[in-house]
Design a protein around this motif. Sequence first.
Motif, PDB file in Angstrom:
ATOM      1  N   CYS A   1      -2.872   7.948   1.031  1.00 33.65           N
ATOM      2  CA  CYS A   1      -4.215   7.966   0.449  1.00 33.65           C
ATOM      3  C   CYS A   1      -5.204   7.210   1.331  1.00 33.65           C
ATOM      4  O   CYS A   1      -6.409   7.356   1.198  1.00 33.65           O
ATOM      5  CB  CYS A   1      -4.184   7.337  -0.943  1.00 33.65           C
ATOM      6  N   LYS A   2      -4.726   6.376   2.234  1.00 35.36           N
ATOM      7  CA  LYS A   2      -5.525   5.595   3.186  1.00 35.36           C
ATOM      8  C   LYS A   2      -6.345   4.473   2.540  1.00 35.36           C
ATOM      9  O   LYS A   2      -7.250   3.930   3.154  1.00 35.36           O
ATOM     10  CB  LYS A   2      -6.446   6.502   4.021  1.00 35.36           C
TER      11      LYS A   2
ATOM     12  N   CYS B   1      -5.424   1.446   1.909  1.00 33.72           N
ATOM     13  CA  CYS B   1      -5.227   0.172   2.620  1.00 33.72           C
ATOM     14  C   CYS B   1      -6.090   0.107   3.871  1.00 33.72           C
ATOM     15  O   CYS B   1      -6.606  -0.952   4.231  1.00 33.72           O
ATOM     16  CB  CYS B   1      -3.753  -0.021   2.960  1.00 33.72           C
TER      17      CYS B   1
ATOM     18  N   CYS C   1       4.818   5.662   1.175  1.00 27.05           N
ATOM     19  CA  CYS C   1       3.372   5.898   1.336  1.00 27.05           C
ATOM     20  C   CYS C   1       2.994   7.340   0.986  1.00 27.05           C
ATOM     21  O   CYS C   1       3.662   8.285   1.405  1.00 27.05           O
ATOM     22  CB  CYS C   1       2.982   5.587   2.776  1.00 27.05           C
ATOM     23  N   VAL C   2       1.932   7.498   0.208  1.00 31.20           N
ATOM     24  CA  VAL C   2       1.470   8.849  -0.138  1.00 31.20           C
ATOM     25  C   VAL C   2       0.208   9.225   0.654  1.00 31.20           C
ATOM     26  O   VAL C   2      -0.462  10.200   0.352  1.00 31.20           O
ATOM     27  CB  VAL C   2       1.208   9.001  -1.652  1.00 31.20           C
TER      28      VAL C   2
ATOM     29  N   CYS D   1      -2.541  -0.409  -3.765  1.00 31.11           N
ATOM     30  CA  CYS D   1      -1.721   0.686  -3.219  1.00 31.11           C
ATOM     31  C   CYS D   1      -1.058   1.437  -4.379  1.00 31.11           C
ATOM     32  O   CYS D   1      -0.300   0.852  -5.148  1.00 31.11           O
ATOM     33  CB  CYS D   1      -0.657   0.151  -2.274  1.00 31.11           C
TER      34      CYS D   1
ATOM     35  N   TRP E   1      -3.893   2.401   9.304  1.00 34.19           N
ATOM     36  CA  TRP E   1      -3.032   3.539   8.926  1.00 34.19           C
ATOM     37  C   TRP E   1      -3.054   4.529  10.080  1.00 34.19           C
ATOM     38  O   TRP E   1      -4.134   4.888  10.557  1.00 34.19           O
ATOM     39  CB  TRP E   1      -3.588   4.183   7.661  1.00 34.19           C
TER      40      TRP E   1
ATOM     41  N   VAL F   1       3.637   0.199  -1.900  1.00 30.85           N
ATOM     42  CA  VAL F   1       4.175   0.035  -0.548  1.00 30.85           C
ATOM     43  C   VAL F   1       4.235  -1.441  -0.133  1.00 30.85           C
ATOM     44  O   VAL F   1       5.185  -1.877   0.508  1.00 30.85           O
ATOM     45  CB  VAL F   1       3.332   0.849   0.462  1.00 30.85           C
ATOM     46  N   TYR F   2       3.222  -2.199  -0.520  1.00 29.74           N
ATOM     47  CA  TYR F   2       3.124  -3.584  -0.033  1.00 29.74           C
ATOM     48  C   TYR F   2       3.658  -4.572  -1.069  1.00 29.74           C
ATOM     49  O   TYR F   2       3.374  -4.456  -2.262  1.00 29.74           O
ATOM     50  CB  TYR F   2       1.663  -3.930   0.283  1.00 29.74           C
TER      51      TYR F   2
HETATM   52  S1  SF4 Z   1      -2.128   4.858   2.597  1.00 28.37           S
HETATM   53 FE1  SF4 Z   1      -1.915   2.658   2.176  1.00 28.37          FE
HETATM   54  S2  SF4 Z   1      -2.631   2.379   0.087  1.00 28.37           S
HETATM   55 FE2  SF4 Z   1      -2.244   4.596   0.334  1.00 28.37          FE
HETATM   56  S3  SF4 Z   1      -0.126   4.905  -0.338  1.00 28.37           S
HETATM   57 FE3  SF4 Z   1      -0.033   4.533   1.855  1.00 28.37          FE
HETATM   58  S4  SF4 Z   1       0.301   2.334   2.061  1.00 28.37           S
HETATM   59 FE4  SF4 Z   1      -0.422   2.701  -0.044  1.00 28.37          FE
END
Ligand code: SF4
Length: 239
Positions: A211-212, A214, A208-209, A185, A225, A189-190
């Motif tokens: 980006c998907k 995860c 969270c930005v 990530c 997500w 976030v995690y």
């Molecule tokens: S989408 Fe998932 S991997 Fe991407 S920034 Fe958010 S929590 Fe992190």
Amino acid sequence: MPKLTFPGGALIGCSAGFVNVPRIKGSHNAVLSGILAADKLAEAIAAGRANDEVTGIETEWRDGLIGKDLKKVRNVKPLWSKFGTVIGVGLGGLDMWTNELFGFSLFGTLKHGKTDAASLEPASKHKPINYPKPDGVLTFDRLSSVFLSNTNHEEDQPVHLKVKDMGLQKRSEHDVFAGPSTRYCPAGVYEWREQDGEETYVINAQNCVHCKTCDIKDPNQNINWVPPQGGEGPVYPNM
Ligand code: SF4
């Protein structure tokens, strides 16, 4: 590429997968796909259509500038994933030259063969990598960079990163795969944190930005997500 159109909408830009991997660039194709979608939507509205599928986007992108740009580089990432950085990138370069000079690929069109989630292997098969700590001059820690990007969500909004089965996350993501979400990530976030003698999964959803990663990389496909609050995204005041 996924199917781009559906009744009432279309995937464009990065959501369609229009990034040119060797150039690490997708903004040009994002703009072009926006123009194509706008042109086709304008034609549909002028013809009195509504709520149907704007199939012209689907049929025309491959023959236009986006398709021409991406066709030449289509095998680069599959070759890189299959043969590693040195050989894979070398073969990818060769493939781009044959596409550029002769208009064909020795490899045809390669596929990845498995999903990103399936490509993760248990931590026991690998040695941990000890990355040097950020020096604050050339390299920076993730949270400082997230802070500088100025993204934020409303602090009290419902968590938009849904872990379907927390028990599975502990048994597998933590115990077998050594918590890859804490590393892949980009926004930190995690976290796996010890609380009352137990490893607890902490989700800092407000960082969270979107980006998907995860959603596609979790080895058990256990993280879902969803768009926050019915479609809201992070606030990017600098964009
Ligand atoms: S989408 Fe998932 S991997 Fe991407 S920034 Fe958010 S929590 Fe992190």
